[in-house]
Design a protein around this motif. Structure first.
Motif, mmCIF file in Angstrom:
data_model
loop_
_atom_site.group_PDB
_atom_site.id
_atom_site.type_symbol
_atom_site.label_atom_id
_atom_site.label_comp_id
_atom_site.label_asym_id
_atom_site.label_seq_id
_atom_site.Cartn_x
_atom_site.Cartn_y
_atom_site.Cartn_z
ATOM 1 N N UNK A 1 -0.850 22.139 -6.127
ATOM 2 C CA UNK A 1 0.425 21.678 -5.591
ATOM 3 C C UNK A 1 0.446 21.697 -4.055
ATOM 4 N N UNK A 2 -0.395 22.537 -3.462
ATOM 5 C CA UNK A 2 -0.435 22.613 -1.998
ATOM 6 C C UNK A 2 -0.886 21.302 -1.364
ATOM 7 N N UNK A 3 -1.670 20.526 -2.093
ATOM 8 C CA UNK A 3 -2.157 19.259 -1.548
ATOM 9 C C UNK A 3 -1.054 18.207 -1.473
ATOM 10 N N UNK A 4 0.075 18.459 -2.138
ATOM 11 C CA UNK A 4 1.189 17.513 -2.099
ATOM 12 C C UNK A 4 1.744 17.355 -0.689
ATOM 13 N N UNK A 5 1.540 18.352 0.148
ATOM 14 C CA UNK A 5 2.012 18.269 1.541
ATOM 15 C C UNK A 5 1.446 17.028 2.220
ATOM 16 N N UNK A 6 0.159 16.795 2.041
ATOM 17 C CA UNK A 6 -0.498 15.676 2.723
ATOM 18 C C UNK A 6 -0.126 14.334 2.094
ATOM 19 N N UNK A 7 0.115 14.336 0.785
ATOM 20 C CA UNK A 7 0.573 13.112 0.116
ATOM 21 C C UNK A 7 1.955 12.724 0.627
ATOM 22 N N UNK A 8 2.849 13.688 0.704
ATOM 23 C CA UNK A 8 4.214 13.415 1.172
ATOM 24 C C UNK A 8 4.202 12.907 2.610
ATOM 25 N N UNK A 9 3.446 13.571 3.472
ATOM 26 C CA UNK A 9 3.405 13.151 4.868
ATOM 27 C C UNK A 9 2.757 11.776 5.029
ATOM 28 N N UNK A 10 1.736 11.506 4.235
ATOM 29 C CA UNK A 10 1.094 10.199 4.299
ATOM 30 C C UNK A 10 2.017 9.081 3.859
ATOM 31 N N UNK A 11 2.762 9.302 2.778
ATOM 32 C CA UNK A 11 3.709 8.284 2.302
ATOM 33 C C UNK A 11 4.827 8.061 3.316
ATOM 34 N N UNK A 12 5.348 9.163 3.879
ATOM 35 C CA UNK A 12 6.405 9.036 4.880
ATOM 36 C C UNK A 12 5.915 8.289 6.122
ATOM 37 N N UNK A 13 4.681 8.567 6.527
ATOM 38 C CA UNK A 13 4.127 7.856 7.680
ATOM 39 C C UNK A 13 4.003 6.364 7.387
ATOM 40 N N UNK A 14 3.595 6.021 6.173
ATOM 41 C CA UNK A 14 3.468 4.604 5.837
ATOM 42 C C UNK A 14 4.832 3.925 5.816
ATOM 43 N N UNK A 15 5.831 4.638 5.345
ATOM 44 C CA UNK A 15 7.193 4.097 5.399
ATOM 45 C C UNK A 15 7.616 3.875 6.850
ATOM 46 N N UNK A 16 7.265 4.802 7.716
ATOM 47 C CA UNK A 16 7.605 4.651 9.134
ATOM 48 C C UNK A 16 6.903 3.429 9.732
ATOM 49 N N UNK A 17 5.633 3.249 9.404
ATOM 50 C CA UNK A 17 4.887 2.094 9.896
ATOM 51 C C UNK A 17 5.525 0.792 9.414
ATOM 52 N N UNK A 18 5.989 0.795 8.164
ATOM 53 C CA UNK A 18 6.549 -0.419 7.568
ATOM 54 C C UNK A 18 7.962 -0.708 8.046
ATOM 55 N N UNK A 19 8.828 0.299 8.008
ATOM 56 C CA UNK A 19 10.246 0.070 8.269
ATOM 57 C C UNK A 19 10.620 0.181 9.747
ATOM 58 N N UNK A 20 9.899 0.999 10.501
ATOM 59 C CA UNK A 20 10.226 1.201 11.911
ATOM 60 C C UNK A 20 9.348 0.345 12.813
ATOM 61 N N UNK A 21 8.029 0.416 12.573
ATOM 62 C CA UNK A 21 7.093 -0.294 13.449
ATOM 63 C C UNK A 21 6.802 -1.716 12.984
ATOM 64 N N UNK A 22 7.154 -2.024 11.730
ATOM 65 C CA UNK A 22 7.011 -3.377 11.166
ATOM 66 C C UNK A 22 5.593 -3.930 11.340
ATOM 67 N N UNK A 23 4.602 -3.151 10.900
ATOM 68 C CA UNK A 23 3.214 -3.628 11.000
ATOM 69 C C UNK A 23 2.419 -3.223 9.755
ATOM 70 N N UNK A 24 2.939 -3.610 8.608
ATOM 71 C CA UNK A 24 2.293 -3.252 7.339
ATOM 72 C C UNK A 24 1.625 -4.445 6.684
ATOM 73 N N UNK A 25 1.220 -5.436 7.481
ATOM 74 C CA UNK A 25 0.637 -6.650 6.915
ATOM 75 C C UNK A 25 -0.648 -6.416 6.145
ATOM 76 N N UNK A 26 -1.451 -5.451 6.573
ATOM 77 C CA UNK A 26 -2.714 -5.145 5.893
ATOM 78 C C UNK A 26 -2.826 -3.639 5.693
ATOM 79 N N UNK A 27 -2.641 -3.150 4.463
ATOM 80 C CA UNK A 27 -2.762 -1.717 4.210
ATOM 81 C C UNK A 27 -4.119 -1.162 4.633
ATOM 82 N N UNK A 28 -5.175 -1.959 4.455
ATOM 83 C CA UNK A 28 -6.502 -1.500 4.835
ATOM 84 C C UNK A 28 -6.608 -1.271 6.335
ATOM 85 N N UNK A 29 -6.096 -2.221 7.121
ATOM 86 C CA UNK A 29 -6.150 -2.074 8.572
ATOM 87 C C UNK A 29 -5.273 -0.922 9.052
#
Length: 302
Positions: free
Chosen positions: A243-271
């Protein structure tokens, strides 16, 4: 005289090797099945990974051949080798055939019938996606998500590890989350004047895509937490600390949301993965923590 890229450079760009990171899902059964140090499982997983890479590149070429006119109206896709004229359609077809032949050779080397069937299903679904289903809202994302699940199953059959239903489910959900993020970027491009970006955008709008992203993000996080505290998973891995590894999953998902909704640069998940330090750190820390918990605990068991 115009400085045009060489054919080799154009073919490499057409193959999109940066997208090969998606095929790393092949290694999930190997990692969670404690077979990293196995006698032949790692090499078989590498061969499966390579076969998926070659097949995926062939699909990219076919997709670009079909969408060449549409890509020429896109602000970034117009620079692709076929859309820009760096490679002719005939050269693209020959290259795609060569890539498919390479994938077939690796499949024959593996000598695994179930893997061949999975790779054929992956190829079939992606060809259907390229020629028809990519223009069907929601179905298009479903095809992409199924492709990720097939990678997991492929890794399982070549290493002799049956993927848990948790891994399969979370792979599907994560792929949907990333797919919605990409569609949101397409919508923003369309609103900015790129009307021909994607015909399937008729089935989407920003409100729906953003809401779907939030739902998928929440479900991914909750599913992962449930996975880590599941009695069957604790019994299988011999540890209640996952369960301790969930910390990094949560932070990673939140960061991706920030990239998508705030920075608006989610055109390529790989990039995004290849360029964003926060996402990279979250992923590496997740892998490292999983390894320490699973392999250290497992090595200490009788």
């Amino acid at each position: 005289m115009e400085n045009r890229p060489s054919r080799l450079a154009s073919c490499l760009k057409l193959a999109r090797p940066h997208q090969y990171v998606k095929n790393a899902f092949v290694f999930l059964p190997l990692f969670f099945g404690w077979k990293l140090a196995g006698p032949d499982a790692p090499s078989r997983a590498v061969l499966a990974f390579a076969a998926f890479c070659l097949t995926a590149s062939a699909v990219y070429v076919v997709n670009d051949l079909k969408d060449v006119e549409e890509d020429r109206a896109h602000p970034t896709k117009r620079n692709r080798p076929l859309a820009s004229g760096a490679l002719s359609p005939r050269e693209g077809l020959v290259f795609a055939a060569g890539l498919l032949a390479g994938g077939l050779v690796l499949t024959l080397v593996l000598g695994c019938g179930p893997f061949a069937a999975i790779l054929a299903a992956y190829l079939g679904i992606n060809l259907l996606y390229s020629f028809a289903l990519k223009h069907k809202a929601l179905i298009d994302l479903g095809c992409i998500a199924v492709g990720f699940v097939l990678r997991v199953f492929a890794g399982g059959v070549v290493t002799g590890v049956t993927p848990s239903h948790w891994i399969v489910l979370m792979t599907f959900l994560l792929a949907l989350f990333l797919g919605f993020a990409k569609r949101r970027d397409d919508l923003l491009l369309s609103a900015a004047g790129c009307e021909k970006t994607r015909r399937s955008l008729d089935g989407y709008n920003l409100e729906f895509v953003s809401a779907s992203m939030m739902i998928m993000a929440a479900v991914v996080i909750v599913s992962y937490i449930l996975y880590t505290v599941s009695p069957e998973v604790i019994a299988k891995h011999g540890s209640d600390k996952l369960y301790l590894t969930a910390i990094f999953v949560i932070m990673g998902v939140l960061r991706y949301l920030q990239i998508t909704l705030v920075e608006c640069r989610s055109g390529s998940p790989t990039l995004v993965l290849l360029r964003d330090g926060f996402i990279q750190a979250s992923l590496l820390l997740w892998i490292a923590s999983c390894y320490l918990i699973l392999y250290m605990e497992h090595s200490g068991r009788p």
